[in-house]
Design a protein around this motif. Structure first.
Motif, PDB file in Angstrom:
ATOM      1  N   GLY A 158       0.856  -1.188   0.000  1.00 17.74           N
ATOM      2  CA  GLY A 158       0.000   0.000   0.000  1.00 17.74           C
ATOM      3  C   GLY A 158       0.885   1.229   0.000  1.00 17.74           C
ATOM      4  N   VAL A 159       0.687   2.105  -0.963  1.00 21.91           N
ATOM      5  CA  VAL A 159       1.504   3.323  -1.040  1.00 21.91           C
ATOM      6  C   VAL A 159       0.642   4.525  -0.663  1.00 21.91           C
ATOM      7  N   LEU A 160       1.005   5.187   0.426  1.00 20.90           N
ATOM      8  CA  LEU A 160       0.317   6.426   0.820  1.00 20.90           C
ATOM      9  C   LEU A 160       1.285   7.554   0.524  1.00 20.90           C
ATOM     10  N   SER A 161       0.892   8.484  -0.346  1.00 19.27           N
ATOM     11  CA  SER A 161       1.885   9.469  -0.779  1.00 19.27           C
ATOM     12  C   SER A 161       1.478  10.898  -0.452  1.00 19.27           C
ATOM     13  N   LYS A 187      -2.782   5.106  -2.557  1.00 20.31           N
ATOM     14  CA  LYS A 187      -3.701   6.100  -2.001  1.00 20.31           C
ATOM     15  C   LYS A 187      -2.935   7.425  -2.032  1.00 20.31           C
ATOM     16  N   PRO A 188      -3.165   8.231  -3.069  1.00 25.58           N
ATOM     17  CA  PRO A 188      -2.385   9.468  -3.212  1.00 25.58           C
ATOM     18  C   PRO A 188      -2.903  10.562  -2.276  1.00 25.58           C
ATOM     19  N   VAL A 230      -6.262   1.485   4.426  1.00 22.04           N
ATOM     20  CA  VAL A 230      -5.073   0.798   3.901  1.00 22.04           C
ATOM     21  C   VAL A 230      -4.158   0.396   5.063  1.00 22.04           C
ATOM     22  N   VAL A 231      -3.968   1.331   5.978  1.00 21.83           N
ATOM     23  CA  VAL A 231      -3.091   1.088   7.125  1.00 21.83           C
ATOM     24  C   VAL A 231      -3.604  -0.082   7.976  1.00 21.83           C
ATOM     25  N   VAL A 239       3.072  -1.178   4.181  1.00 25.67           N
ATOM     26  CA  VAL A 239       2.583   0.174   3.923  1.00 25.67           C
ATOM     27  C   VAL A 239       3.808   1.062   3.721  1.00 25.67           C
ATOM     28  N   SER A 240       3.903   1.651   2.538  1.00 28.90           N
ATOM     29  CA  SER A 240       4.983   2.598   2.275  1.00 28.90           C
ATOM     30  C   SER A 240       4.378   3.987   2.369  1.00 28.90           C
TER      31      SER A 240
END
Ligand code: NAD
Length: 519
Positions: A158-161, A187-188, A230-231, A239-240
């Motif tokens: 999961g990418v949270l940016s 998830k931008p 996502v977390v 999770v990134s």
């Protein structure tokens, strides 16, 4: 309008009033709340984008998991070939996507294009990597045995940016994650949904052409709630997270709470130290770019400048002059070097920082204003422009919030030092540990700076500014920056699941350490 032109070149519908789907899990959709994308330079509404309902979000996560279960069996070099095609597709749209970054995030066009180039570069890197994500063979103490260390695909990443690199941060993650055989769910930032829709369309087309499930590179636009889903999901193996220290702390703990993997790329509070023997004519443009570039909205932007007493007044005078020559304006206009801050909130943070410096007895040497109407054409009057600022806080004491906190705006705090040791101490005395830079031509200073008593940051430069890293080295910071590493170096090793595999080829079953368990 130019926005319509850019969006349609990127395959994003532009009819007025039409909501753009912001969820992709193999099909486009999203019937949750909508979010607005606004241009930070003009205040213009660029588009309205849909998000996922909680149920749609869980479905997207499950689809990512299913996609991973299929994708993991594709051999790594073949996955690399898919990444290569993504690289080509991105390079084809570099200018259009770069322009969208400028429109939606607010950075200048050359930096917008640079961000897409960074994605292209990391794809190149990942293509090579796909043929050398090697494990190891270790000699066993037991006869006829071999020990292998084997990397396998990890699962769903999961990418949270963050808003400030709306394309490149995802690129760093996707390229490595895909080469490693994972599905990635993005998830931008809620204020840059169009960049993520445009990138996902480009990637999705390539996946489709190769018969790969679209959910290998899924997208869920949204804000805090989507991030939390996502977390919290045990279906997401890593999770990134790229963003602020405050949110990173919450995310880090929550992922740890379910024993998931977490990669944190958080705030920076980066210092430049200029020694008396430095080549000032090189240090000057570099400090200017690192402090004013991207309107101070890079995690690696220079926020603290430590000048040796013998060159301090000369350097500061030249820097002030240079600050005044920086052309502010529309990020898409040729020659503009300084765009707006991303949103109204950021302008508030900037104002607060200026106020805190003044009220604690500090001096604003240049800048400090937020009313830019006289300097800008009327179409930019709704933009979030601020004057880049150099300040001399009353004291260099790093116990003050002014020095300790990351102000995500173009405010550069300056202090004067006498000994390199003192400057290094100041460099290290803040909670963050992302980037740092020393200007000197004396090899002894360099040795000290790079060694055990030197900078404690993840990025330690010499005669190079704090911002503008290349993709080849591992990127990231220590301490409250979160200890994460992305992009080059050994960063890929986090995107796989490692197993130590002992294989017995013999006709005996000896125990390690000579343990005897004969019955
Ligand atoms: P932010 O922390 O506000 O948001 C980051 C992401 O987290 C967004 O996608 C947001 O929607 C999501 N989010 C918000 N609350 C959440 C929650 N409770 N649970 C899960 N997700 C949640 O950061 P920002 O303002 O978008 O970005 C600026 C910050 O990012 C700066 O501090 C900057 O230094 C940092 N940054 C760091 C790096 C790096 O590599 N170290 C790179 C770029 C930006």
């Amino acid at each position: 309008t130019r926005a319509t032109k850019v969006l349609s070149a990127l395959d994003i519908p532009t009819e007025t009033g039409k909501v753009i789907p912001g969820v992709y899990d193999g099909a486009w959709g999203g019937s949750g709340e909508t979010i607005e994308s606004r241009c930070p330079s003009t205040g213009e509404l660029l588009a309205t984008v849909s998000t996922a309902t909680p149920k749609e979000l869980q479905d997207a996560i499950s689809k990512s998991r299913d996609a991973y279960k299929q994708f993991r069996f594709m051999p790594a070099p073949r996955r690399g070939e898919v990444v290569r095609q993504i690289r080509e597709a991105l390079a084809d749209k570099r200018d259009e996507l770069g322009a969208l970054v400028s429109l939606e995030m607010g950075k200048i066009y050359s930096e917008g294009q640079g961000e897409v180039q960074e994605f292209v570069d990391i794809c190149d890197y990942a293509v090579g990597l796909s043929r050398m994500m090697n494990g190891r063979v270790i000699s066993s103490e037991r006869p006829g045995h071999s020990i292998l260390e084997v990397p396998n695909p990890l699962g769903v990443v999961g990418v949270l940016s963050a808003f400030n690199f709306p394309v490149a941060v995802y690129g760093w993650n996707l390229a490595l994650s895909m080469a490693a055989g994972n599905a990635t769910l993005w998830k931008p930032a809620p204020s840059t949904p169009l960049c993520s829709v445009a990138v996902t369309k480009i990637v999705a087309k390539v996946l489709e052409k190769n018969g790969i499930p679209g959910a290998v590179a899924g997208l869920v636009c949204g804000g805090k709630a989507a991030g939390e889903a996502v977390v919290g999901s045990s279906e997401i193996d890593m999770v990134s997270f790229t963003g602020s220290e405050a949110i990173g702390k919450v995310v880090g703990k929550a992922v740890q709470d379910r024993f998931g993997k977490v990669l944190l790329e958080l705030g920076g509070n980066n210092a430049v130290i200029v020694m008396p023997d430095a080549d000032l004519s090189l240090a000057l443009p570099s400090v200017l770019f690192s402090s004013v570039g991207t309107a101070g909205q890079r995690c690696t932007s220079t926020r603290r400048l430590y000048l040796h007493r013998s060159i301090a007044s000369e350097f500061l005078e030249r820097l002030q002059k240079a600050y005044k020559t920086v052309r502010m304006g529309d990020p898409l206009t040729k020659g503009t070097l300084l765009g707006p801050l991303h949103n109204e909130g950021a302008v508030g943070v900037y104002k607060q920082a200026i106020e805190a410096i003044k009220s604690s007895g500090g001096e604003i040497v240049v800048g400090g204003n937020t009313d830019m109407t006289e300097l800008l054409p009327s179409e930019l009057h709704q933009g979030h422009f601020v004057q880049p600022t150099i300040a001399i806080p009353k004291s260099p004491s790093t116990s003050q919030d002014i020095w300790r906190n990351e102000t995500f705006a173009p405010v550069l705090n300056v202090a004067v030092f006498d000994e390199l040791d003192e400057a290094i101490e100041w460099n290290n005395a803040v909670p963050q540990g992302l980037s740092s830079s020393l200007w000197t031509r004396d090899i002894r200073n360099i040795g000290k700076w790079l060694g055990p008593g030197g900078s404690d940051a993840g990025i330690v430069n010499v005669n190079v500014g704090t911002s503008g890293a290349e993709i080849g080295a591992a990127f990231g910071g220590n301490k409250s920056t979160g200890w994460g590493r992305e992009s080059g170096g050994d960063a890929w090793k986090q995107y796989v699941r490692w197993s130590a595999c002992t294989v017995n080829f013999s006709n005996e079953v000896p125990l390690a350490q000579g343990v005897n368990f004969d019955t």
